[in-house]
Design a protein around this motif. Structure first.
Motif, mmCIF file in Angstrom:
data_model
loop_
_atom_site.group_PDB
_atom_site.id
_atom_site.type_symbol
_atom_site.label_atom_id
_atom_site.label_comp_id
_atom_site.label_asym_id
_atom_site.label_seq_id
_atom_site.Cartn_x
_atom_site.Cartn_y
_atom_site.Cartn_z
ATOM 1 N N CYS A 1 -3.511 -0.407 -3.843
ATOM 2 C CA CYS A 1 -2.958 -1.655 -3.314
ATOM 3 C C CYS A 1 -2.423 -2.479 -4.475
ATOM 4 O O CYS A 1 -3.104 -2.635 -5.496
ATOM 5 C CB CYS A 1 -4.027 -2.444 -2.569
ATOM 6 S SG CYS A 1 -3.499 -4.097 -2.032
ATOM 7 N N TRP B 1 -10.443 -5.836 1.495
ATOM 8 C CA TRP B 1 -10.145 -4.573 2.151
ATOM 9 C C TRP B 1 -10.793 -4.608 3.532
ATOM 10 O O TRP B 1 -11.984 -4.887 3.656
ATOM 11 C CB TRP B 1 -10.685 -3.373 1.379
ATOM 12 C CG TRP B 1 -9.793 -2.925 0.258
ATOM 13 C CD1 TRP B 1 -9.905 -3.223 -1.065
ATOM 14 C CD2 TRP B 1 -8.652 -2.081 0.384
ATOM 15 N NE1 TRP B 1 -8.905 -2.621 -1.774
ATOM 16 C CE2 TRP B 1 -8.121 -1.914 -0.925
ATOM 17 C CE3 TRP B 1 -8.027 -1.425 1.448
ATOM 18 C CZ2 TRP B 1 -6.989 -1.132 -1.173
ATOM 19 C CZ3 TRP B 1 -6.905 -0.657 1.197
ATOM 20 C CH2 TRP B 1 -6.393 -0.506 -0.108
ATOM 21 N N TYR C 1 -0.214 -6.266 -5.160
ATOM 22 C CA TYR C 1 0.154 -7.504 -4.474
ATOM 23 C C TYR C 1 1.007 -8.345 -5.411
ATOM 24 O O TYR C 1 1.069 -8.088 -6.622
ATOM 25 C CB TYR C 1 -1.105 -8.262 -4.047
ATOM 26 C CG TYR C 1 -2.030 -8.577 -5.191
ATOM 27 C CD1 TYR C 1 -2.967 -7.638 -5.619
ATOM 28 C CD2 TYR C 1 -1.939 -9.778 -5.866
ATOM 29 C CE1 TYR C 1 -3.791 -7.891 -6.699
ATOM 30 C CE2 TYR C 1 -2.761 -10.050 -6.952
ATOM 31 C CZ TYR C 1 -3.685 -9.100 -7.358
ATOM 32 O OH TYR C 1 -4.490 -9.355 -8.434
ATOM 33 N N CYS D 1 -5.296 -3.607 2.964
ATOM 34 C CA CYS D 1 -5.513 -4.506 1.833
ATOM 35 C C CYS D 1 -4.925 -5.868 2.207
ATOM 36 O O CYS D 1 -3.871 -5.933 2.858
ATOM 37 C CB CYS D 1 -4.807 -3.915 0.609
ATOM 38 S SG CYS D 1 -4.879 -4.922 -0.871
ATOM 39 N N GLY E 1 -1.220 -5.649 3.803
ATOM 40 C CA GLY E 1 -0.371 -4.506 3.546
ATOM 41 C C GLY E 1 -0.126 -3.720 4.821
ATOM 42 O O GLY E 1 -0.674 -4.040 5.883
ATOM 43 N N GLN F 1 0.883 -1.169 0.000
ATOM 44 C CA GLN F 1 0.000 0.000 0.000
ATOM 45 C C GLN F 1 0.920 1.218 0.000
ATOM 46 O O GLN F 1 1.580 1.489 0.998
ATOM 47 C CB GLN F 1 -0.914 -0.015 1.227
ATOM 48 C CG GLN F 1 -1.909 -1.159 1.193
ATOM 49 C CD GLN F 1 -2.816 -1.183 2.411
ATOM 50 O OE1 GLN F 1 -2.732 -2.095 3.234
ATOM 51 N NE2 GLN F 1 -3.684 -0.206 2.529
#
Lengths: 115, 115
Positions: B23, B36, B25, B92, B106, B6
């Motif tokens: 966000c 979220w 990943y 996230c 995150g 994040q």
């Protein structure tokens, strides 16, 4: 609604003490988790359990142990508390049904200070 | 390592306006689930929205919606008509189907809502 209850909101302990953090969930969830939350690091998984008496190490298990003697209760143990374990600790649980897409439900957290 | 990033530690938005939290990943899995979570100042983490990676349609929950870009591994949260009660830390997270609901988080974005 799922209720995840952590035994203490705030806890102050001394270096070297053995510390127990308790967590109870009331939804018969198979999975339970312990995280620590530190600013800028998010949540990091310490241990999790997918069944009674079963446990798996997460990302940061060093200095911690866990116990799950009953399905609804998951305890985190600091064997000999150190100042670097001062943190917020979050407990969570989730259902095993289609396990990978079930959200985790969290407790209120325990802010632990080690002096 | 599988990670969640994040990039915005803090964001602010005027009440009634729209804000987007970012966000990204990194996972090698093809089947996974994205979430979220919101953590208000009272600290209990609650689920805001979730998205299955195999679904192309973006998830929506009232004023909350996501922009899921699978190829870019991006999962942003849009909050429309922001309210004072939206002020919180937002995390996230994702989990894969390969293990027991092991969720990766995150570092979080702190959202401030200005009246």
């Amino acid at each position: 609604d799922v209720k995840v209850t952590q035994s203490s909101r705030y806890l102050v302990k001394r270096t070297g003490e053995k510390v127990f953090l308790e967590c109870v969930q009331d939804m018969d969830h198979e999975n339970m988790f312990w995280y620590r939350q530190d600013p800028g690091l998010g949540l990091r998984l310490i241990y999790f359990s997918y069944d009674v008496k079963m446990k798996e190490k997460g990302d940061i298990p060093e200095g911690y142990s866990v116990s799950r003697e009953k399905k609804e209760r998951f305890s985190l143990i600091l064997e000999s508390a150190s100042t670097n374990q001062t943190s917020m600790y979050l407990c969570a649980s989730s259902s095993e049904q289609n396990y990978s897409n079930q959200p985790q439900h969290f407790g209120d957290g325990t802010r632990l200070s080690i002096l | 390592a599988q990670t969640v990033t994040q990039s915005q530690p803090e964001m602010s938005v005027q009440e009634a306006e729209t804000v987007t939290l970012s966000c990204t990943y990194d996972t090698s899995e093809s089947d996974y689930y994205l979430f979220w979570y919101k953590q208000p100042p009272s600290r209990q983490m609650i689920l805001v929205i979730r998205q299955e990676a195999y679904k192309q349609q973006n998830a929506t929950e009232n004023r909350f919606s996501v922009n899921f870009q699978k190829a870019a591994k991006s999962f942003s949260l849009k909050i429309s008509d922001s309210q004072l009660g939206d002020a919180a830390m937002y995390f996230c997270a994702y989990t894969t189907s390969s293990y027991n609901n092991d969720m990766r988080f995150g570092a979080g974005t702190r959202l401030t809502v200005k009246p």
